[in-house]
Design a protein around this motif. Structure first.
Motif, short mmCIF file in Angstrom:
data_model
loop_
_atom_site.label_atom_id
_atom_site.label_comp_id
_atom_site.label_asym_id
_atom_site.label_seq_id
_atom_site.Cartn_x
_atom_site.Cartn_y
_atom_site.Cartn_z
N GLU A 10 0.87 -1.39 -0.18
CA GLU A 10 -0.05 -0.08 0.11
C GLU A 10 0.82 1.15 -0.09
O GLU A 10 0.49 2.24 -0.73
N ARG A 13 2.11 1.89 -3.51
CA ARG A 13 1.19 2.58 -4.28
C ARG A 13 0.96 4.11 -3.94
O ARG A 13 0.91 4.92 -4.81
N ARG A 17 1.85 7.41 -6.18
CA ARG A 17 0.85 8.02 -6.94
C ARG A 17 0.80 9.37 -6.65
O ARG A 17 0.74 10.47 -7.43
N LEU A 74 2.46 -3.61 -8.94
CA LEU A 74 1.65 -2.33 -8.39
C LEU A 74 2.16 -1.16 -8.71
O LEU A 74 1.46 -0.17 -8.74
N GLU A 77 1.12 -0.28 -12.02
CA GLU A 77 -0.26 0.06 -12.06
C GLU A 77 -0.49 1.61 -11.99
O GLU A 77 -1.21 2.40 -12.58
N GLU A 78 0.24 2.12 -10.87
CA GLU A 78 0.20 3.61 -10.72
C GLU A 78 1.00 4.43 -12.00
O GLU A 78 0.44 5.27 -12.44
#
Length: 395
Positions: A10, A13, A17, A74, A77-78
């Motif tokens: 987490e 991410r 971000r 992950l 993904e960002e």
């Protein structure tokens, strides 16, 4: 499989971000894509030197962080949400795993430390336009995709105690700016033909690199011409290169699937924000049932694709099974649908080529051209699972 993210995941991410929201606005993306490198060098230094993204999935003894494919996915993904043009995927998901899998200890120590720090970027170059085939995503990669000694491929021959390469590779991701190329080449002649991987430095004499015009400018590609170029064999001649490429391809497909899910999720968010404020007949168009149903279908598609992509990333990290290609097919379809619906629901402005919605659409189309198409990804997954053996559907 535990679908819950850990506190560390987490944090990856959240931190990434925050950085990308500040540094990857639409104008920033277009400026970076137009630059000679095809990406923002300052942003890459931040991602690599401060956040350590290139080394996420590399062992600690080689300067990496020692995480799994899931953490790298992950992070991507960002970057996918922001459509950030960086050499992260080409370096960390394609080139570095091959060096780790096949390289000798001296090669690993010399190269992976620099790759993990971001000091060195790398790209995988395969003959012609056969990247998806080389990675075993759309078919078996033990055929003649590397040239098989014929014109149009890349051939290697021994000379002066080393190796020389000649031929051409097209559609090389970040190939125009990478300091190191991992080149797949055919060698051994017709009697003992095989494919090996070679390392070529950016300054190698006889190599010509030209950036190509691509549909997706945020995913820069290059054509590489090799004219009797000195190269270093990666590992030894007995290496099972097709198997290493297939394993790398499965993990890379899972990472790319998660990245596509991030892009699809952001495209959906952008469209929802628009229909909440755009009015027609005195009402926000998002209040119309037809619009709600269309966006609900997109939402379900994105959520399903995320589940498949996360599982594929987990499976690639544990060696449970190879489902990266199938997850990639679902993610690319979800991204294409989210981008297409976004363009239509933005109305007239959405159809203008300069609108931000087209960035997502170009990413979907560009990735499918490179790693698909979707129907071939699914067909190969079905063949691998022997789904239609003996004319019967297996369940």
């Amino acid at each position: 499989m535990d679908a819950r993210l850990t506190a560390e995941q987490e944090e990856v991410r959240r931190t990434l971000r925050e950085v990308l929201v500040k540094r990857c606005g639409p104008d920033d993306l277009r400026a970076a894509a137009r630059s000679p490198e095809g990406h923002d060098r300052a942003l890459w230094e931040t991602l690599s030197q401060q956040l350590g993204l290139p080394g996420l999935a590399l062992p600690e003894r080689y300067g990496g962080i020692g995480c799994s494919v899931t953490e790298l996915a992950l992070a991507c993904e960002e970057s996918g949400r922001a459509l950030a043009p960086t050499p992260l995927f080409a370096t960390a998901a394609l080139a570095a795993p091959l060096i780790l899998a096949l390289g000798g200890e001296a090669q690993r120590a010399a190269l992976l430390l620099r790759l993990a720090s971001g000091e060195l970027t790398a790209a995988l170059a395969v003959p012609g336009a056969g990247l998806a085939t080389a990675l075993a995503l759309v078919g078996d990669n033990r055929g003649d995709w590397a040239g098989d000694g014929r014109a149009g491929g890349v051939q290697a021959r021994r000379a002066d105690g080393g190796w020389r390469l000649y031929g051409q590779a097209a559609q090389v991701l970040d190939g125009h700016s990478a300091e190191l190329l991992v080149v797949a080449a055919h060698t051994g002649g017709f009697a003992r033909s095989r494919t090996l991987l070679f390392l070529v430095r950016a300054e190698a004499a006889g190599m010509v690199r030209a950036r190509q015009t691509a549909l997706d400018a945020t995913r820069p590609q290059a054509r590489i011409e090799l004219r009797d170029v000195r190269a270093e064999l990666l590992g030894d001649e007995g290496a099972d290169v097709p198997a290493a490429l297939a394993a790398t391809g499965d993990a890379a497909a899972a990472v790319l699937a998660v990245e596509a899910v991030g892009a699809a999720d952001r495209a959906l968010e952008r469209t929802v924000e628009h229909v909440r404020t755009r009015e027609q007949f005195g009402r926000a168009i998002g209040s119309f049932q037809a619009v709600k149903h269309r966006l609900a279908d997109v939402y379900v598609g994105v959520r399903a694709a995320r589940s498949a992509a996360y599982y594929a990333a987990w499976a690639a990290g544990t060696g449970a099974e190879r489902v990266g290609g199938l997850a990639l097919a679902q993610a690319l379809e979800a991204l294409r649908t989210a981008a297409s619906e976004g363009i239509q629901l933005h109305g007239g402005i959405g159809f203008t080529w300069e609108h931000d919605a087209h960035l997502s659409f170009k990413r979907a189309a560009g990735d499918e051209l490179l790693f698909g198409p979707v129907h071939r990804l699914r067909a190969h997954a079905a063949d691998t699972a022997r789904l239609f053996d003996a004319g019967e559907v297996r369940v």
